[in-house]
Design a protein around this motif. Sequence first.
Motif, PDB file in Angstrom:
ATOM      1  N   MET A   1       0.775  -1.268  -0.033  1.00  0.00           N
ATOM      2  CA  MET A   1       0.013   0.000   0.000  1.00  0.00           C
ATOM      3  C   MET A   1       0.997   1.263  -0.026  1.00  0.00           C
ATOM      4  SD  MET A   1      -2.723   1.355   2.857  1.00  0.00           S
ATOM      5  CE  MET A   1      -1.506   1.671   3.964  1.00  0.00           C
TER       6      MET A   1
ATOM      7  N   ASN B   1      -8.787   1.926   7.753  1.00  0.00           N
ATOM      8  CA  ASN B   1      -7.929   2.138   6.690  1.00  0.00           C
ATOM      9  C   ASN B   1      -8.505   1.686   5.077  1.00  0.00           C
ATOM     10  OD1 ASN B   1      -4.542   0.746   6.310  1.00  0.00           O
ATOM     11  ND2 ASN B   1      -5.792   1.822   4.938  1.00  0.00           N
ATOM     12  N   LEU B   2      -9.391   0.949   5.132  1.00  0.00           N
ATOM     13  CA  LEU B   2     -10.158   0.368   3.878  1.00  0.00           C
ATOM     14  C   LEU B   2     -11.080   1.443   3.540  1.00  0.00           C
ATOM     15  CD1 LEU B   2     -10.648  -3.207   4.431  1.00  0.00           C
ATOM     16  CD2 LEU B   2      -9.069  -2.327   3.035  1.00  0.00           C
TER      17      LEU B   2
ATOM     18  N   LEU C   1      -9.078   4.374   2.075  1.00  0.00           N
ATOM     19  CA  LEU C   1      -8.792   4.339   0.445  1.00  0.00           C
ATOM     20  C   LEU C   1      -9.869   4.283  -0.480  1.00  0.00           C
ATOM     21  CD1 LEU C   1      -6.909   0.924   1.045  1.00  0.00           C
ATOM     22  CD2 LEU C   1      -5.960   3.143   0.299  1.00  0.00           C
ATOM     23  N   ALA C   2     -11.191   4.169   0.004  1.00  0.00           N
ATOM     24  CA  ALA C   2     -12.529   4.357  -0.772  1.00  0.00           C
ATOM     25  C   ALA C   2     -12.708   5.837  -0.959  1.00  0.00           C
ATOM     26  CB  ALA C   2     -13.710   3.653  -0.129  1.00  0.00           C
TER      27      ALA C   2
ATOM     28  N   VAL D   1      -6.655   6.836   6.079  1.00  0.00           N
ATOM     29  CA  VAL D   1      -5.804   5.860   5.933  1.00  0.00           C
ATOM     30  C   VAL D   1      -4.607   5.551   6.683  1.00  0.00           C
ATOM     31  CG1 VAL D   1      -3.804   4.967   4.168  1.00  0.00           C
ATOM     32  CG2 VAL D   1      -6.148   5.387   3.341  1.00  0.00           C
TER      33      VAL D   1
ATOM     34  N   ASN E   1      -4.278   2.754   9.642  1.00  0.00           N
ATOM     35  CA  ASN E   1      -3.049   2.019   9.442  1.00  0.00           C
ATOM     36  C   ASN E   1      -2.226   2.009  10.578  1.00  0.00           C
ATOM     37  OD1 ASN E   1       0.038   1.426   8.024  1.00  0.00           O
ATOM     38  ND2 ASN E   1      -1.659  -0.022   7.255  1.00  0.00           N
TER      39      ASN E   1
ATOM     40  N   TYR F   1      -6.436   1.942  -6.245  1.00  0.00           N
ATOM     41  CA  TYR F   1      -6.926   1.939  -4.887  1.00  0.00           C
ATOM     42  C   TYR F   1      -7.763   0.663  -4.494  1.00  0.00           C
ATOM     43  CZ  TYR F   1      -5.742   6.666  -5.036  1.00  0.00           C
ATOM     44  OH  TYR F   1      -5.063   7.764  -5.565  1.00  0.00           O
TER      45      TYR F   1
ATOM     46  N   ALA G   1      -6.762  -2.162  -1.729  1.00  0.00           N
ATOM     47  CA  ALA G   1      -7.785  -2.443  -0.759  1.00  0.00           C
ATOM     48  C   ALA G   1      -7.748  -4.112  -0.780  1.00  0.00           C
ATOM     49  CB  ALA G   1      -9.041  -1.834  -0.942  1.00  0.00           C
TER      50      ALA G   1
ATOM     51  N   LEU H   1      -6.596  -6.201   2.453  1.00  0.00           N
ATOM     52  CA  LEU H   1      -7.402  -7.274   3.195  1.00  0.00           C
ATOM     53  C   LEU H   1      -7.096  -8.478   3.391  1.00  0.00           C
ATOM     54  CD1 LEU H   1     -10.457  -7.569   4.429  1.00  0.00           C
ATOM     55  CD2 LEU H   1     -11.313  -7.641   2.150  1.00  0.00           C
TER      56      LEU H   1
END
Length: 429
Positions: A34, A99-100, A103-104, A129, A133, A189, A193, A197
């Motif tokens: 990432m 974190n996810l 990213l969205a 993020v 993280n 992105y 993700a 994940l």
Amino acid sequence: MTLPLSSAPGAGLPQPRLPSPWTLSAFWFGTAFMWLLLLLILMPAEVVRFVGDADKGKYLGLLGGIGAIVALVLPPIIGNYSDRIGKRLPLIRLGLIVNLAGLAVMGYAAAAMGGLAGFWVYVIGFLLVQFGNNYATAPYSALVPELVPTEQRGRYSGVMGMLQAGGQLLGGVGALVIGLLKLPDVLSYGLIAGVLLISALITLRGVPETQIKPNPEARAQRPSIAQLFAYQPFLWVFVTRALFALGQYSVQPFLQFYAGDVLKQANPGTATSILLMAIIAASIVTALIGGRVSDRIGRKPVIYLAGTIMAVMAIALLFAPNFYVAVGIALVFGLGFGAFSSVDWALGSDAMPSSSSYARDMGIWHVAFVGPQLIETPQGALLDWGNHQGGNLGYSLVFGIAAACFVLGVLLVRNVPETVRAVRSKAVT
């Protein structure tokens, strides 16, 4: 100074099963993937698209500075909270979700927005993020010293270094593929993700929850921050890690400028990618080997050799007659960097003074790696000043400072006690 040491993982508590090093470090693979794609590929390109060429440096610096502050402040706080409640995995899960989500938001801003409005939405996504993280990796950082016996930490640290390098290498390959196929950035992105994940799920499913129980008496015995730095093994590990990081960040941000100004490459971006890939690929070779060797002969001999190689190669780059020789130098530098990375985490884990504050203390130790990233601004000014004097003096100064930091780190690591040898000696007697 004497502290209530309890360096054996889970001292006085039922021992949880020991996960494999690949399972334990899988999440680091996704995290490395990432950060390489975000920091080196996507963020610079998105900033230019949002604000244009004229202000790209200012806004990219702002974005990076905001992230660095979060990475400096949050890990010790969350680590302390994790120690206090005696939980690791629930915090990792929560941090992963944030974190996810970040990213969205970044992907949405990149795909559907523009101008300063889009930039500030992008900043919000990046803050999420960074927050998520660091929220996850603060308790995650405590798992090696908590679960892994001292005499096996080199092997585990080596696998961790190898997976981190592998994540960076895959990120570089992914960036090349996306660029060649001219795929929309938003897919990047989604790719980040997905990798993050999957790697997190491998760790979360394969690692047992630690057996820490909230204990007011144990918390009262925890070393204070002042006591932590008065404890000599931790102090010297913190200092030497900061020196190695200072050396790394004295050179890494300016590789692209070096490729254009000194190596005279027509496409400095591509040349920089090749140099970085050479370093990462070579580091994979020595990461696993160095960790295993350190479990047998001790951590410090590996650091001595690795740091010396890195210092010599930092200077050698200044005398590279062409790009191909520079790639060869980068490969040798990577061998030293991989060996250092393989031992770094084990040496830090060995230096933790108390099992009651692993997550907090590892979070503070992590500051030694994140803090030196702020050197980019003064080093950039020094680079410009030196080059204005003529003869690429700026590169000589910056690369020379990097070599000096590596050498000083090698010299000062002598002050760190050799825990592995002590443990093995006790086992023999």
